[in-house]
Design a protein around this motif. Structure first.
Motif, mmCIF file in Angstrom:
data_model
loop_
_atom_site.group_PDB
_atom_site.id
_atom_site.type_symbol
_atom_site.label_atom_id
_atom_site.label_comp_id
_atom_site.label_asym_id
_atom_site.label_seq_id
_atom_site.Cartn_x
_atom_site.Cartn_y
_atom_site.Cartn_z
ATOM 1 N N ILE A 340 -0.516 73.874 -49.850
ATOM 2 C CA ILE A 340 -0.123 74.904 -50.565
ATOM 3 C C ILE A 340 1.232 75.258 -49.912
ATOM 4 O O ILE A 340 1.750 76.266 -50.798
ATOM 5 C CB ILE A 340 -1.104 75.850 -50.590
ATOM 6 N N LEU A 341 1.716 74.848 -48.906
ATOM 7 C CA LEU A 341 3.098 75.175 -48.345
ATOM 8 C C LEU A 341 3.932 74.994 -49.673
ATOM 9 O O LEU A 341 4.230 74.020 -50.117
ATOM 10 C CB LEU A 341 3.616 74.454 -47.149
ATOM 11 N N PRO A 342 5.030 76.030 -49.822
ATOM 12 C CA PRO A 342 5.708 75.943 -51.016
ATOM 13 C C PRO A 342 7.060 75.307 -51.096
ATOM 14 O O PRO A 342 7.922 75.649 -51.528
ATOM 15 C CB PRO A 342 5.889 77.616 -51.116
ATOM 16 N N TYR A 343 6.973 74.093 -50.577
ATOM 17 C CA TYR A 343 8.084 73.202 -50.740
ATOM 18 C C TYR A 343 8.088 72.298 -52.007
ATOM 19 O O TYR A 343 6.950 71.673 -52.353
ATOM 20 C CB TYR A 343 8.186 72.325 -49.580
ATOM 21 N N GLU A 344 9.453 72.092 -52.590
ATOM 22 C CA GLU A 344 9.340 71.412 -53.749
ATOM 23 C C GLU A 344 9.081 70.132 -53.748
ATOM 24 O O GLU A 344 9.438 69.267 -52.525
ATOM 25 C CB GLU A 344 10.846 71.662 -54.400
ATOM 26 N N ASP A 345 8.478 69.482 -54.703
ATOM 27 C CA ASP A 345 8.276 67.964 -54.829
ATOM 28 C C ASP A 345 9.362 67.186 -56.018
ATOM 29 O O ASP A 345 9.735 68.085 -56.684
ATOM 30 C CB ASP A 345 6.863 67.598 -55.412
ATOM 31 N N CYS A 346 9.522 65.955 -55.834
ATOM 32 C CA CYS A 346 10.491 65.466 -56.560
ATOM 33 C C CYS A 346 9.929 65.701 -58.164
ATOM 34 O O CYS A 346 10.891 65.669 -59.110
ATOM 35 C CB CYS A 346 10.722 63.982 -56.321
ATOM 36 N N CYS A 347 8.761 65.702 -58.477
ATOM 37 C CA CYS A 347 8.116 65.728 -59.680
ATOM 38 C C CYS A 347 8.401 67.459 -60.262
ATOM 39 O O CYS A 347 8.851 67.428 -61.411
ATOM 40 C CB CYS A 347 6.501 65.824 -59.860
ATOM 41 N N THR A 348 8.346 68.298 -59.472
ATOM 42 C CA THR A 348 8.530 69.619 -59.956
ATOM 43 C C THR A 348 9.960 69.998 -60.300
ATOM 44 O O THR A 348 10.390 70.856 -61.029
ATOM 45 C CB THR A 348 8.031 70.626 -59.027
ATOM 46 N N VAL A 349 10.856 69.113 -59.413
ATOM 47 C CA VAL A 349 12.313 69.510 -59.519
ATOM 48 C C VAL A 349 12.935 69.179 -61.020
ATOM 49 O O VAL A 349 13.691 69.535 -61.523
ATOM 50 C CB VAL A 349 13.237 68.870 -58.543
ATOM 51 N N PHE A 350 12.359 68.021 -61.385
ATOM 52 C CA PHE A 350 12.668 67.259 -62.662
ATOM 53 C C PHE A 350 11.791 67.684 -63.758
ATOM 54 O O PHE A 350 11.748 66.914 -64.727
ATOM 55 C CB PHE A 350 13.223 65.918 -62.752
ATOM 56 N N THR A 351 10.999 68.392 -63.979
ATOM 57 C CA THR A 351 9.810 68.907 -64.918
ATOM 58 C C THR A 351 10.342 69.158 -66.239
ATOM 59 O O THR A 351 11.187 70.219 -66.284
ATOM 60 C CB THR A 351 9.053 69.892 -64.380
ATOM 61 N N PRO A 352 10.237 68.339 -67.377
ATOM 62 C CA PRO A 352 10.648 68.481 -68.919
ATOM 63 C C PRO A 352 10.069 69.989 -68.991
ATOM 64 O O PRO A 352 8.847 70.258 -68.797
ATOM 65 C CB PRO A 352 10.163 67.164 -69.434
ATOM 66 N N ARG A 353 10.648 70.638 -70.057
ATOM 67 C CA ARG A 353 10.084 71.892 -70.518
ATOM 68 C C ARG A 353 8.872 71.765 -71.572
ATOM 69 O O ARG A 353 7.850 72.592 -71.319
ATOM 70 C CB ARG A 353 11.326 72.813 -71.200
ATOM 71 N N HIS A 354 9.104 70.709 -72.214
ATOM 72 C CA HIS A 354 7.940 70.387 -73.245
ATOM 73 C C HIS A 354 7.626 68.658 -72.931
ATOM 74 O O HIS A 354 8.032 68.023 -74.007
ATOM 75 C CB HIS A 354 8.405 70.578 -74.729
#
Ligand code: ATP
Ligand code: MG
Length: 391
Positions: A340-354
């Motif tokens: 749960i440490l809040p570092y970004e993952d490659c998936c979250t960086v590019f998540t589409p809106r829909h």
């Protein structure tokens, strides 16, 4: 006083003719896990691994037992005193040896097991004599055969008599690597470390692969994943960790592909790279932390499209679990706080809106045909870094 650790096999005991092979793997794993606690010899008899320290006085029993609690393939662990197989010896040592365990107890029972049938007393006779001895020494105790606070075990085995104050539960499962090897796709999240734990428990050795996207993801995000791997090693044994630079592939996907398909297309690229690295190492399966319907990329349709990008078996041990159950295991195995440490993952960086929840394979393949991703995969594989994580 000579002491020993007895590690009883779990499911292995059911393995019939292959049993010896499983036991050898388990002994090898135990030897590796106990390498730092002192010199000891290991042997296996009667579904039990005997861990006999060269010198009981200097052996780190507590450390060794704590380590053994995480080793898959062990049903229970006991620290025992080793005695000659005669009642005189047993009766003269039993009270001193179990005194600490009985200190806080109100009730106890003695359970005797006699696998050496030449021993002159039967199991009930041994229990009665040892129980009488304990009662005559500790006046605060009563016998309770149904629900005792402490069970004193007397085991008359082939090589000697062993006394201990009960069993510590082991981790169960099958010895790591007795079922082969798989490649785990590990993110920095909660799920994939739990998936690792569950597949290691079924006897898989694991290699791990992580996709990172600098500069969108930081060094700290990478170190977090390495820490997760380290936290897994008490269960999994040593892990190879492949770190794949994924930025260029993600940027190309963003440029060429419909936004709503981005996540599934990215997961297909991950599968392709993981597959090639796995195949080079003769690893026949991939493991992911996916759970049905958890997010858009984990619907049946999306999983079908993901699977289609690899010929390997894809194991998803969390597929039928909900987040609450996954979090509970994550806390138990000790990876939750890191996850749960809040570092970004490659998936979250590019998540589409829909994101599209029902992707169609034909549409994905058409979108992928719009750009030549093959050289990008080759380049990412060539730049992949390997670390060994020994824990
Ligand atoms: P987790 O908690 O494990 O991150 P999640 O619920 O966030 O899972 P996703 O991000 O969709 O789910 O990822 C699903 C699975 O894909 C992960 O469990 C993992 O196996 C794999 N995965 C996702 N991101 C990465 C990554 N950066 N590197 C390697 N594998 C990844
Ligand atoms: Mg994730």
């Amino acid at each position: 006083m000579k002491e020993i650790i007895l590690a009883k096999n779990g499911e292995i005991a059911l393995k019939g003719l292959n049993r010896r092979k499983f036991e050898e793997v388990l002994m090898r794993n135990i030897k590796w896990r106990l390498r730092d606690f002192g010199k000891a010899s290991l042997s296996c008899m009667q579904s039990t691994i005997y861990i006999a320290p060269e010198d009981s006085t200097f052996y780190d029993f507590d450390g060794a037992i704590e380590a053994l609690r995480h080793v898959f393939g062990i049903a229970s662990i006991s620290r025992a005193i080793v005695l000659e197989k005669n009642m005189e010896d047993i009766l003269s040592h039993v009270c001193d040896y179990v005194e600490n365990d009985l200190f806080d107890a109100k009730t106890f029972k003695v359970e005797a097991k006699r696998s050496d049938k030449h021993f002159p007393l039967t199991s009930p006779q041994i229990s009665a004599e040892v129980g009488g001895k304990i009662l005559s020494r500790f006046h605060h105790l009563k016998v309770d055969v149904h629900n005792p606070d402490v069970t004193v075990m007397v085991e008359i085995r082939d090589r000697g008599a062993y006394i201990h104050a009960g069993k510590i539960p082991g981790a169960g499962g099958m010895p790591v690597s007795s079922s082969g090897e798989a490649m785990l796709l590990i993110s920095g999240g909660i799920d994939s470390p739990v998936a690792a734990y569950m597949m290691a428990k079924r006897g898989l050795a694991l290699s791990t692969i992580h996709f990172q996207s600098p500069p969108y993801t930081s060094d700290r995000a990478l170190e977090k994943v390495v820490t997760l791997c380290e936290e897994l090693t008490p269960y999994t044994g040593r892990l190879s960790f492949y770190c794949v630079p994924f930025t260029e592939i993600q940027e190309a996907l963003r440029e060429h592909c419909p936004e709503e398909l981005f996540t599934v297309m990215m997961r297909r690229m991950m599968m392709r790279i993981a597959t090639r690295i796995a195949q080079e190492k003769n690893i026949p399966a991939l493991v992911t932390g996916e759970s049905l319907a958890q997010v858009a990329s984990q619907t049946l349709e999306a999983l079908y499209c993901t699977d289609n990008a690899t010929p390997l078996v894809v194991l998803r041990p969390l597929i039928g679990m909900d987040k609450g159950e996954i979090i509970r295991i994550s806390r138990e195995i000790g990876t939750f706080e890191t996850s749960i440490l809040p570092y970004e993952d490659c998936c979250t960086v590019f998540t589409p809106r829909h994101p599209c929840t029902k992707p169609k394979l034909a549409v994905l393949e058409k979108a992928e045909a719009r750009f030549d991703y093959e050289p990008l995969l080759e380049k990412a594989i060539a730049q992949t870094e390997l670390r060994m994580i020994t824990g």
